[in-house]
Scaffold this motif. Sequence first.
Motif, PDB file in Angstrom:
ATOM      1  N   SER A  36      97.787  45.933  16.902  1.00 42.33           N
ATOM      2  CA  SER A  36      98.215  44.801  16.610  1.00 42.33           C
ATOM      3  C   SER A  36      98.937  44.121  17.661  1.00 42.33           C
ATOM      4  O   SER A  36      99.519  42.816  17.335  1.00 42.33           O
ATOM      5  CB  SER A  36      99.036  44.789  15.114  1.00 42.33           C
ATOM      6  OG  SER A  36     100.106  45.545  15.559  1.00 42.33           O
ATOM      7  N   ASP A  37      99.292  44.574  18.842  1.00 41.80           N
ATOM      8  CA  ASP A  37     100.065  43.925  19.835  1.00 41.80           C
ATOM      9  C   ASP A  37      99.390  42.859  20.428  1.00 41.80           C
ATOM     10  O   ASP A  37     100.011  41.905  21.068  1.00 41.80           O
ATOM     11  CB  ASP A  37     100.610  44.980  20.734  1.00 41.80           C
ATOM     12  CG  ASP A  37     101.539  45.847  20.269  1.00 41.80           C
ATOM     13  OD1 ASP A  37     102.331  45.339  19.056  1.00 41.80           O
ATOM     14  OD2 ASP A  37     101.706  47.020  20.690  1.00 41.80           O
ATOM     15  N   ASP A  75     107.968  34.636  20.441  1.00 44.07           N
ATOM     16  CA  ASP A  75     107.142  35.624  20.940  1.00 44.07           C
ATOM     17  C   ASP A  75     107.626  36.297  22.200  1.00 44.07           C
ATOM     18  O   ASP A  75     108.091  35.609  23.067  1.00 44.07           O
ATOM     19  CB  ASP A  75     105.650  35.112  21.180  1.00 44.07           C
ATOM     20  CG  ASP A  75     104.960  34.607  19.763  1.00 44.07           C
ATOM     21  OD1 ASP A  75     105.017  35.351  18.812  1.00 44.07           O
ATOM     22  OD2 ASP A  75     104.123  33.624  19.924  1.00 44.07           O
ATOM     23  N   ARG A 135     110.415  37.686  14.821  1.00 44.29           N
ATOM     24  CA  ARG A 135     109.821  36.713  13.936  1.00 44.29           C
ATOM     25  C   ARG A 135     110.194  35.359  14.276  1.00 44.29           C
ATOM     26  O   ARG A 135     109.479  34.492  13.680  1.00 44.29           O
ATOM     27  CB  ARG A 135     110.744  37.007  12.490  1.00 44.29           C
ATOM     28  CG  ARG A 135     109.889  38.362  11.695  1.00 44.29           C
ATOM     29  CD  ARG A 135     110.705  38.368  10.267  1.00 44.29           C
ATOM     30  NE  ARG A 135     112.116  38.645   9.941  1.00 44.29           N
ATOM     31  CZ  ARG A 135     112.544  40.039  10.072  1.00 44.29           C
ATOM     32  NH1 ARG A 135     111.602  40.990  10.199  1.00 44.29           N
ATOM     33  NH2 ARG A 135     113.908  40.168   9.910  1.00 44.29           N
ATOM     34  N   HIS A 138     106.900  49.293  14.149  1.00 44.48           N
ATOM     35  CA  HIS A 138     107.026  47.931  13.451  1.00 44.48           C
ATOM     36  C   HIS A 138     107.146  46.924  14.676  1.00 44.48           C
ATOM     37  O   HIS A 138     106.948  45.698  14.118  1.00 44.48           O
ATOM     38  CB  HIS A 138     108.094  47.859  12.507  1.00 44.48           C
ATOM     39  CG  HIS A 138     108.053  48.934  11.380  1.00 44.48           C
ATOM     40  ND1 HIS A 138     107.074  49.084  10.439  1.00 44.48           N
ATOM     41  CD2 HIS A 138     109.090  49.859  10.961  1.00 44.48           C
ATOM     42  CE1 HIS A 138     107.253  50.144   9.721  1.00 44.48           C
ATOM     43  NE2 HIS A 138     108.533  50.554  10.255  1.00 44.48           N
ATOM     44  N   CYS A 139     107.273  47.218  15.353  1.00 42.95           N
ATOM     45  CA  CYS A 139     107.655  45.988  16.727  1.00 42.95           C
ATOM     46  C   CYS A 139     106.253  45.283  16.971  1.00 42.95           C
ATOM     47  O   CYS A 139     105.361  46.154  17.345  1.00 42.95           O
ATOM     48  CB  CYS A 139     108.334  46.662  17.829  1.00 42.95           C
ATOM     49  SG  CYS A 139     108.501  45.171  19.089  1.00 42.95           S
ATOM     50  N   PRO A 140     106.324  44.050  16.736  1.00 45.64           N
ATOM     51  CA  PRO A 140     104.713  43.375  17.045  1.00 45.64           C
ATOM     52  C   PRO A 140     104.616  43.026  18.376  1.00 45.64           C
ATOM     53  O   PRO A 140     104.066  41.963  18.778  1.00 45.64           O
ATOM     54  CB  PRO A 140     104.996  42.221  16.157  1.00 45.64           C
ATOM     55  CG  PRO A 140     106.462  41.616  16.222  1.00 45.64           C
ATOM     56  CD  PRO A 140     107.158  43.079  16.391  1.00 45.64           C
ATOM     57  N   ALA A 141     104.908  43.970  19.491  1.00 49.97           N
ATOM     58  CA  ALA A 141     104.940  43.670  20.761  1.00 49.97           C
ATOM     59  C   ALA A 141     104.933  45.056  21.341  1.00 49.97           C
ATOM     60  O   ALA A 141     105.682  46.013  20.741  1.00 49.97           O
ATOM     61  CB  ALA A 141     106.009  42.627  21.484  1.00 49.97           C
ATOM     62  N   LYS A 166     100.487  49.243  20.215  1.00 56.36           N
ATOM     63  CA  LYS A 166      99.673  49.147  18.988  1.00 56.36           C
ATOM     64  C   LYS A 166      98.446  48.217  18.778  1.00 56.36           C
ATOM     65  O   LYS A 166      98.487  47.292  19.741  1.00 56.36           O
ATOM     66  CB  LYS A 166     100.617  48.865  17.769  1.00 56.36           C
ATOM     67  CG  LYS A 166     101.739  49.832  17.821  1.00 56.36           C
ATOM     68  CD  LYS A 166     102.811  49.337  16.781  1.00 56.36           C
ATOM     69  CE  LYS A 166     103.460  48.125  16.950  1.00 56.36           C
ATOM     70  NZ  LYS A 166     104.321  47.963  17.949  1.00 56.36           N
ATOM     71  N   LEU A 175     113.629  42.866  15.291  1.00 48.18           N
ATOM     72  CA  LEU A 175     112.319  42.491  14.428  1.00 48.18           C
ATOM     73  C   LEU A 175     112.811  40.967  13.950  1.00 48.18           C
ATOM     74  O   LEU A 175     112.071  40.073  14.056  1.00 48.18           O
ATOM     75  CB  LEU A 175     112.476  43.345  13.177  1.00 48.18           C
ATOM     76  CG  LEU A 175     111.699  44.842  13.474  1.00 48.18           C
ATOM     77  CD1 LEU A 175     111.490  45.516  12.206  1.00 48.18           C
ATOM     78  CD2 LEU A 175     110.421  44.653  14.263  1.00 48.18           C
TER      79      LEU A 175
END
Length: 306
Positions: A298-299, A106, A103, A134-137, A296, A99
Amino acid sequence: MLDINHILVVLDQDHPEQIALDRALWLARSLDADLTLLTRTWDAYCEDSSTLDAETRNKVKHALLQKSEHWLDSFTAEATDLTIRTEVHWQKHIHEAVLESLRQQDFDLVIKGTGPHNLLDRIFTHTDWNLLRHCPAPVMLVKSAQPWRHNRVLACIDATSPDKGHQLINDNILSYAEHLSDHFETDLHLVNAYPLVSVAFAMVPEVSAPDDIQHYIHEQHEDACEQWARKYNINADHIHIGEGDPENVVARVAEETEADLVVVGSIGRTGLAGVLIGNTAEQLVDKVNCDVIVIKPSDGVSPDAE
């Protein structure tokens, strides 16, 4: 068009095998992507609360970081044809290192090896569960170091949901699966599960199930799946619709089709419900023998609007 240009590979020094690495090297070569190899190191003796003096703490910390850097460098020696970076993070838990890296930059895909999980893993926030939530990918969990053998990708969707969030995640799942399938010239399959309504009515004995209700529900899902299949160029004979819990239906279809990869969505439940119940993606990881990519809402992998 969706592109996978930057891949983060999570390597854990506590594990004897790094089954995600071979998959990542193969994908990077096939997709002309760059790789970042990430690991973490940490020791309580180096924290401010330690009884060691500051100079000794810094020396120990430096030695641990350097050892980890050399460990990562050992994996890059035979991959000179690829662009590979390495990152060592001073973190107690490896998901925190992932994470932290995300941050700062990308990535289009995060790859990690995985094994069987149990309830205690979930209660104590196992690394995989934290990444899925929680991972944004998108996260690929690799189950085996063996190469893909059958050239089949299985995309799992909730075809009939009117909710915009589910429709977005369906598009994310299918666009990602279609991109991989097109690139590797694999068969793309679609799977959708619907509930056994008779079971629900059995829990309320004073209410009778309407005649042919299950047939009606099946037709609804069939029509919806056909619409999604047309949008993403999936052959009609590659649509699979089944009754039952989604994770069981998907696992059965994955085995029947000999899928190499399952692409599934996650709504990332939080709190006690998420720990004890989980969601389809998290339960599915332990039920299939192939790789799983979890996406997800949000990905942000949905295709460009036309």
